[in-house]
Enzyme design. Structure first.
Site, PDB file in Angstrom:
ATOM      1  N   ASP A 149      39.479  28.920 -13.423  1.00  0.00           N
ATOM      2  CA  ASP A 149      39.411  27.549 -13.729  1.00  0.00           C
ATOM      3  C   ASP A 149      41.002  27.167 -14.477  1.00  0.00           C
ATOM      4  OD1 ASP A 149      39.008  25.009 -14.610  1.00  0.00           O
ATOM      5  OD2 ASP A 149      37.460  25.811 -16.423  1.00  0.00           O
ATOM      6  N   ASP A 200       0.959  -1.089   0.101  1.00  0.00           N
ATOM      7  CA  ASP A 200      -0.138   0.065  -0.061  1.00  0.00           C
ATOM      8  C   ASP A 200       0.712   1.440  -0.034  1.00  0.00           C
ATOM      9  OD1 ASP A 200       0.965   0.139   2.420  1.00  0.00           O
ATOM     10  OD2 ASP A 200      -0.884  -0.188   3.539  1.00  0.00           O
TER      11      ASP A 200
HETATM   12  C1  SPV Z   1      34.179  21.946 -17.058  1.00  0.00           C
HETATM   13  O1  SPV Z   1      32.813  21.839 -16.591  1.00  0.00           O
HETATM   14  O2  SPV Z   1      34.757  22.352 -16.225  1.00  0.00           O
HETATM   15  C2  SPV Z   1      34.556  21.595 -18.413  1.00  0.00           C
HETATM   16  C3  SPV Z   1      33.634  21.880 -19.451  1.00  0.00           C
HETATM   17  O3  SPV Z   1      35.774  21.272 -18.639  1.00  0.00           O
HETATM   18  S1  SPV Z   1      33.689  23.476 -20.058  1.00  0.00           S
HETATM   19  O4  SPV Z   1      33.670  24.281 -19.160  1.00  0.00           O
HETATM   20  O5  SPV Z   1      32.859  23.266 -21.186  1.00  0.00           O
HETATM   21  O6  SPV Z   1      35.086  23.376 -20.600  1.00  0.00           O
HETATM   22 MG    MG Z   2      36.767  21.858 -16.998  1.00  0.00          MG
END
Ligand code: SPV
Ligand code: MG
Length: 668
Positions: free
Chosen positions: A440, A327
């Site tokens: 990054d 149930d």
């Molecule tokens: C990330 O997400 O860090 C990548 C993908 O490497 S991109 O940002 O599109 O390079």
């Molecule tokens: Mg990356």
């Protein structure tokens, strides 16, 4: 609860049949006697403690029953030929106090569904039928205002046909038992036990349970044995269907299977791996293994495939008489599936039977850690390869923390009886760096990246794809591979760049250097040599289109990297138009049909998953959407507070506390 089965009667009207054994041992069907069927049904419904009174041929009965159920206390009534069952109950009185009681005569044959209804009754009850003719000589129950006032053969006013199958709450039962003792102690031992009941029925709450035309009948003559036997055969031919999605069976599941099997010929639908993976995690054992496991369960007559969460295709083909389910599906996402089942059953006259789902058994299994096995490194590591074998397209979403991991793990949407959820998690370098407020550029070191993975792994079970940037120096890369593999990560993606890495979405706006094919192939080979298991995957990411080096270069690299041992190829582009991605996939697939292709459609985001799948892509990564939606919302909240000099204006965009608390489970 205890059960009391009364088997002290002589069964004289059965003639020859009761010359060597008691009536209850008469054969109903080639497989069942009356008593074996009763015991099977009681055991299937979890009734463990059984008291049975015996009379003539008592040792024959004891030997017969002991083979079928282990917990039977036998009580012999030595005066079986001079007394009625009131005296047998009196004899057994010491075994019968202190619990609720299921009381039945030993010559009663009933449908498993009747027993289920009786056992589920909230109050004490006796089985009656509003559709059967009121019998001249047999039991009738006199009913007023939903309450049974009298039971006997002599009452006709306001009476319904009644059968000696009772569920008695302890308080009610003990009143009746006291009256039985009074009767017997003053020598009234030849009447019905119901005579004693009638003296205390006002003080009891005994209700009628109307089973209408369902099978519930006493057998007194060979003719009745034959008719009832035919009805039992018909019941056994009923097709009963239940679907199983679980790869972990606990006692609650077995309890439901036992009950379902007692209703007829039980066919189990095993949900396909794809359907399971679509709405929760990858099953720990695959479809074929689950079929074997289910087939070996007692009472299961057949196991078939249920391809999707929706029962429609199976029900339309099989048209089972009964569908059984716990149930627990009356609420939550399964409600829509249940409603569809109810409608389909109604269209051809099938029935749904729902049993109380044993959440305690589920909880116990959880505490024993069976569900967390999926999060253990050895199981999780190989789960991406398994998912790739099972599904034509894997959907991964970016995660950079425990909470985003939980969102990736738990978000499900339901459409037309199907469930959609993500298959994997992408630990993006862009988003991991962003969450730490850093660019990054491989600035966030591996130890910190591993910490992020650990946070995610602690609360989730889905496979992890790690963004390994350039992979660094080959001498360092081999250590990264080993560590990730040990942690239970499924795949690392490394891009064929060297020197100071910048995010690909900058394209040629910043200086970026592509690695040579030779160097990168060496890095891949070294990584493959370093890994210890077959599960771990190294994916080579090609930056030729990002760096505008052309399709030919991209393809040349792809074939070389696959040749060097890459387990997958990621092709990246920052164009909105997907043409170059499509061209690459087509050309690569023309020569290589097996190596999985990965895409990250951040720019070419109009392309649907279906389109990618059709063209031969295997993994789609939504690489940054949680970060790009989360931070603006936070920024907005911060601005609102500053503008308003207080937090009230922010309330509408805040998740209520209750919800945020619910988002974080106590245990995964
Ligand atoms: C990330 O997400 O860090 C990548 C993908 O490497 S991109 O940002 O599109 O390079
Ligand atoms: Mg990356």
């Amino acid at each position: 609860m205890k059960a009391l089965i009364l088997n002290s009667g002589m069964g004289r009207r059965m003639g020859e049949l009761t010359s060597r054994y008691p009536k209850c041992m008469s054969a109903l069907t080639p497989e069942d006697t009356i008593v074996s069927r009763q015991l099977d049904l009681l055991v299937a419904h979890g009734v463990q403690q059984i008291v049975m009174t015996t009379g003539l041929f008592h040792q024959v009965l004891i030997n017969y029953c002991k083979e079928r159920a282990s917990h039977i206390a036998f009580v012999h009534n030595p005066l079986y030929d001079q007394t009625n069952y009131i005296y047998s109950i009196y004899f057994a009185r010491n075994e019968l106090r202190g619990d609720d009681l299921l009381l039945l005569h030993g010559d009663l044959v009933f449908d498993g569904e009747v027993l289920e209804k009786v056992l589920n009754s909230p109050d004490s009850c006796m089985v009656v039928s509003s559709t059967q003719p009121v019998p001249q000589k047999d039991f009738k129950a006199v009913i007023h205002d939903g309450h049974i006032d009298k039971v006997g053969i002599e009452f006709f006013d306001s009476a319904l046909a009644a059968q000696p199958l009772y569920f008695l709450k302890q308080a009610d039962w003990e009143k009746w038992l006291d009256a039985i003792c009074d009767f017997c102690e003053r020598g009234e031992t030849s009447c019905y036990a119901e005579n004693a009941l009638n003296t205390v029925s006002d003080a009891m709450n005994l209700t009628p349970l109307d089973v209408r035309d369902m099978l519930c009948a006493e057998v007194d003559t060979p003719q009745e044995l034959e008719t009832v036997g035919q009805r039992v055969e018909a019941l056994k031919q009923r097709v009963v269907y239940m679907c199983f999605s679980s790869d972990i069976l606990h006692s609650g599941h077995f309890a439901i299977i036992r009950k379902a099997a007692s209703l007829g010929r039980l066919i189990i639908g095993a949900l396909s791996d794809q359907a399971i993976a679509g709405y929760k995690r990858l099953p720990m054992i695959n479809y074929e293994q689950r079929v074997e496991m289910l087939k070996s369960i007692k009472g299961v007559s057949q196991v078939i495939l249920q391809p999707s969460l929706s029962y429609r295709s199976v029900l339309e083909n099989l048209q089972p008489d009964i569908v059984v389910h716990g149930d627990d599906w009356r609420s939550g996402f399964q409600r829509a599936i249940r409603n569809e089942v109810v409608d389909i059953l109604a269209s051809y006259g099938g029935r749904l039977i729902e049993y109380a789902y044993d959440t305690a058994a589920e909880e116990k299994a959880r505490q024993q850690g069976v569900y967390t096995a999926a999060s253990m490194p050895d199981i999780r590591r190989g789960s991406l390869r398994r998912a790739l074998e099972l599904k034509p397209l894997i959907k991964a979403i970016e995660t950079h923390s425990g909470i985003t991991g939980l969102i990736a793990e738990k978000t499900v949407v339901y459409e037309e009886g199907q469930a959609r959820s993500f298959d994997a998690m992408w630990v993006s370098s862009l988003c991991d760096s962003t969450a730490k407020g850093k660019p990054d550029i491989e600035l966030v070191d591996m130890s910190s990246r591993f910490r992020t993975i650990d946070d995610i792994m602690e609360v989730t079970t889905k496979p992890i794809i790690f963004d390994g940037d350039t992979g660094g120096l080959t001498e360092h890369f081999v250590y990264t591979v080993r560590t990730l593999e040990r942690m239970g990560v499924s795949m690392i993606i490394i891009e064929d760049k060297t020197g100071l890495k910048k995010n690909s979405l900058f394209g040629t706006e910043v200086a970026q250097t592509q690695d040579s094919i030779e160097n990168f192939c060496n890095k891949i080979r070294a990584g493959k040599r370093a890994q210890k298991t077959k599960d771990f995957m190294i994916c080579a990411r090609i930056e030729s289109l990002i760096l505008e080096r052309g399709m030919e270069d991209a393809l040349k690299r792809a074939f070389a990297f696959a040749e060097a041992g890459a387990d997958a190829i990621m092709i990246h582009s920052r164009k909105k138009d997907p043409a170059e991605i499509f061209a690459f996939v087509e050309a690569f697939r023309a020569q290589n049909t097996v190596t999985p292709i990965v895409v990250v459609p951040t720019s070419f985001n109009e392309v649907t998953e279906e389109e990618f799948e059709k063209r031969g892509v295997n993994i789609v990564i939504y690489a940054n959407q949680l970060t790009r939606t989360g931070f603006p919302a936070m920024q907005h909240a911060a601005q609102l507070i500053l503008q308003s000099h207080r937090a009230k204006e922010c309330d509408d965009i805040c998740m209520p506390f209750k919800e945020i608390i619910r988002l974080i489970p106590d245990e995964i």
